[in-house]
Design an enzyme around this catalytic site. Sequence first.
Site, PDB file in Angstrom:
ATOM      1  N   LYS A 168       0.832  -1.211   0.000  1.00  0.00           N
ATOM      2  CA  LYS A 168       0.000   0.000   0.000  1.00  0.00           C
ATOM      3  C   LYS A 168       0.870   1.266   0.000  1.00  0.00           C
ATOM      4  CE  LYS A 168      -3.658   2.630   0.956  1.00  0.00           C
ATOM      5  NZ  LYS A 168      -4.757   2.861   0.045  1.00  0.00           N
ATOM      6  N   LYS A 243      -1.252  11.608   4.599  1.00  0.00           N
ATOM      7  CA  LYS A 243      -1.070  10.537   5.587  1.00  0.00           C
ATOM      8  C   LYS A 243      -0.275   9.368   4.987  1.00  0.00           C
ATOM      9  CE  LYS A 243      -3.469   6.693   7.658  1.00  0.00           C
ATOM     10  NZ  LYS A 243      -4.682   5.930   7.884  1.00  0.00           N
TER      11      LYS A 243
HETATM   12  P1  NAD Z   1     -13.241   7.500   8.711  1.00  0.00           P
HETATM   13  O1  NAD Z   1     -12.622   8.520   9.614  1.00  0.00           O
HETATM   14  O2  NAD Z   1     -14.430   7.869   7.895  1.00  0.00           O
HETATM   15  O3  NAD Z   1     -13.603   6.167   9.533  1.00  0.00           O
HETATM   16  C1  NAD Z   1     -12.886   5.701  10.644  1.00  0.00           C
HETATM   17  C2  NAD Z   1     -13.918   5.367  11.717  1.00  0.00           C
HETATM   18  O4  NAD Z   1     -13.275   4.772  12.836  1.00  0.00           O
HETATM   19  C3  NAD Z   1     -14.654   6.601  12.245  1.00  0.00           C
HETATM   20  O5  NAD Z   1     -16.049   6.449  12.064  1.00  0.00           O
HETATM   21  C4  NAD Z   1     -14.253   6.665  13.713  1.00  0.00           C
HETATM   22  O6  NAD Z   1     -15.277   7.160  14.547  1.00  0.00           O
HETATM   23  C5  NAD Z   1     -13.975   5.198  13.987  1.00  0.00           C
HETATM   24  N1  NAD Z   1     -13.167   4.936  15.171  1.00  0.00           N
HETATM   25  C6  NAD Z   1     -12.077   5.574  15.645  1.00  0.00           C
HETATM   26  N2  NAD Z   1     -11.624   4.976  16.758  1.00  0.00           N
HETATM   27  C7  NAD Z   1     -12.439   3.930  17.014  1.00  0.00           C
HETATM   28  C8  NAD Z   1     -12.495   2.930  18.011  1.00  0.00           C
HETATM   29  N3  NAD Z   1     -11.593   2.868  18.997  1.00  0.00           N
HETATM   30  N4  NAD Z   1     -13.472   2.010  17.937  1.00  0.00           N
HETATM   31  C9  NAD Z   1     -14.389   2.042  16.949  1.00  0.00           C
HETATM   32  N5  NAD Z   1     -14.386   2.970  15.979  1.00  0.00           N
HETATM   33  C10 NAD Z   1     -13.429   3.902  16.004  1.00  0.00           C
HETATM   34  O7  NAD Z   1     -12.049   7.025   7.752  1.00  0.00           O
HETATM   35  P2  NAD Z   1     -12.173   6.155   6.412  1.00  0.00           P
HETATM   36  O8  NAD Z   1     -12.135   7.068   5.232  1.00  0.00           O
HETATM   37  O9  NAD Z   1     -13.268   5.175   6.567  1.00  0.00           O
HETATM   38  O10 NAD Z   1     -10.762   5.410   6.424  1.00  0.00           O
HETATM   39  C11 NAD Z   1     -10.509   4.307   7.277  1.00  0.00           C
HETATM   40  C12 NAD Z   1      -9.123   3.751   6.938  1.00  0.00           C
HETATM   41  O11 NAD Z   1      -9.096   3.384   5.554  1.00  0.00           O
HETATM   42  C13 NAD Z   1      -7.994   4.757   7.139  1.00  0.00           C
HETATM   43  O12 NAD Z   1      -6.891   4.069   7.667  1.00  0.00           O
HETATM   44  C14 NAD Z   1      -7.708   5.270   5.740  1.00  0.00           C
HETATM   45  O13 NAD Z   1      -6.386   5.709   5.569  1.00  0.00           O
HETATM   46  C15 NAD Z   1      -8.010   4.030   4.904  1.00  0.00           C
HETATM   47  N6  NAD Z   1      -8.399   4.287   3.512  1.00  0.00           N
HETATM   48  C16 NAD Z   1      -9.315   5.260   3.227  1.00  0.00           C
HETATM   49  C17 NAD Z   1      -9.670   5.497   1.891  1.00  0.00           C
HETATM   50  C18 NAD Z   1     -10.681   6.549   1.534  1.00  0.00           C
HETATM   51  O14 NAD Z   1     -10.776   6.906   0.345  1.00  0.00           O
HETATM   52  N7  NAD Z   1     -11.447   7.078   2.475  1.00  0.00           N
HETATM   53  C19 NAD Z   1      -9.102   4.734   0.859  1.00  0.00           C
HETATM   54  C20 NAD Z   1      -8.204   3.711   1.197  1.00  0.00           C
HETATM   55  C21 NAD Z   1      -7.854   3.501   2.537  1.00  0.00           C
END
Ligand code: NAD
Length: 294
Positions: A168, A243
């Site tokens: 990644k 990030k």
């Molecule tokens: P997001 O912030 O929308 O979702 C993360 C969720 O985790 C939030 O709803 C938050 O409240 C929750 N959270 C935090 N701590 C927690 C805990 N202790 N217990 C339960 N829930 C908890 O972020 P996202 O866009 O869904 O991304 C999630 C991951 O995927 C990240 O690591 C990001 O880098 C990766 N990612 C995102 C994308 C994208 O386009 N959004 C693409 C590829 C990878």
Amino acid sequence: MNIAFIGLGNMGGPMAANLVKAGHRVVGFDVVPEALEKARAAGVETAATGADAAAGAELVVTMLPSGRHLLDAYQGGLLAAAAPDTLFLDCSTVDVADARAARELAVGAGHRAADAPVSGGTVGAEAGTLTFMVGGDEADFAQAEPLLQVMGATVVHCGASGAGQAAKVCNNMILGVSMIAVSEAFVLAERLGLSHQALFDVASRSSGQCWALTTNCPVPGPVPASPANRDYAPGFMGALMSKDLQLALNAIEATGTAAELGPLAAGIYRRYAEEGGAQTDFSGIINTIREASA
Ligand code: NAD
């Protein structure tokens, strides 16, 4: 299958919903009440804590913001609550070192674990067309693969623990560097009096061809679906590119890799995110190059 899903945000929410659609029982948890509500509407059962969700699950999926969140969640009750030998699958994007540390914690608590970060964004999460890059043992990969096929279109076993996160960060370092290169080329073309379309027509059929040009083209016009055509609404947010490049930078430093463009791109996207681009598509970097050239 009984699945616990921890982190029901922009990515986790639709991924959990796709598992429900495929007939699995999913018990989810998020610290944000709105995320829980949205998940319930998609058929996900919700628990009062992560530990409650993990108890009784055969598989615990995490989709959290960072490595710190992941390690805290593992140590804050998930590992202790799960039945012995549960498979923990982390789909978040985290440091290679954090992925390996998370696995060590899981194994130390009597479980199995693999890293399975994704590419494809929220559109891919909703459509079930994500690409999964998996680091873990062959047997664990075999157990996880059918579920990953539900949430994604491409599933690649990259190697041992941490190899998914390694793939990644390497992929996204290519993407960050190439988006800057494509954007600089378009601004140079503007200053040379060359039209966007002419540069696109040549480079998209020549050695400059790449995803940053032909799918996520940073100027409006040549690729109608690219974010540039809707004022750089994401797409892939500048904050996430920043990030991911920071994770690449950490890996470059940890391994002593003589990379020059990756660290440069990390600095450029850190500035972009800090100076207003955090919520904007990462292809908006072209506007900062144009402004600095004026
Ligand atoms: P997001 O912030 O929308 O979702 C993360 C969720 O985790 C939030 O709803 C938050 O409240 C929750 N959270 C935090 N701590 C927690 C805990 N202790 N217990 C339960 N829930 C908890 O972020 P996202 O866009 O869904 O991304 C999630 C991951 O995927 C990240 O690591 C990001 O880098 C990766 N990612 C995102 C994308 C994208 O386009 N959004 C693409 C590829 C990878």
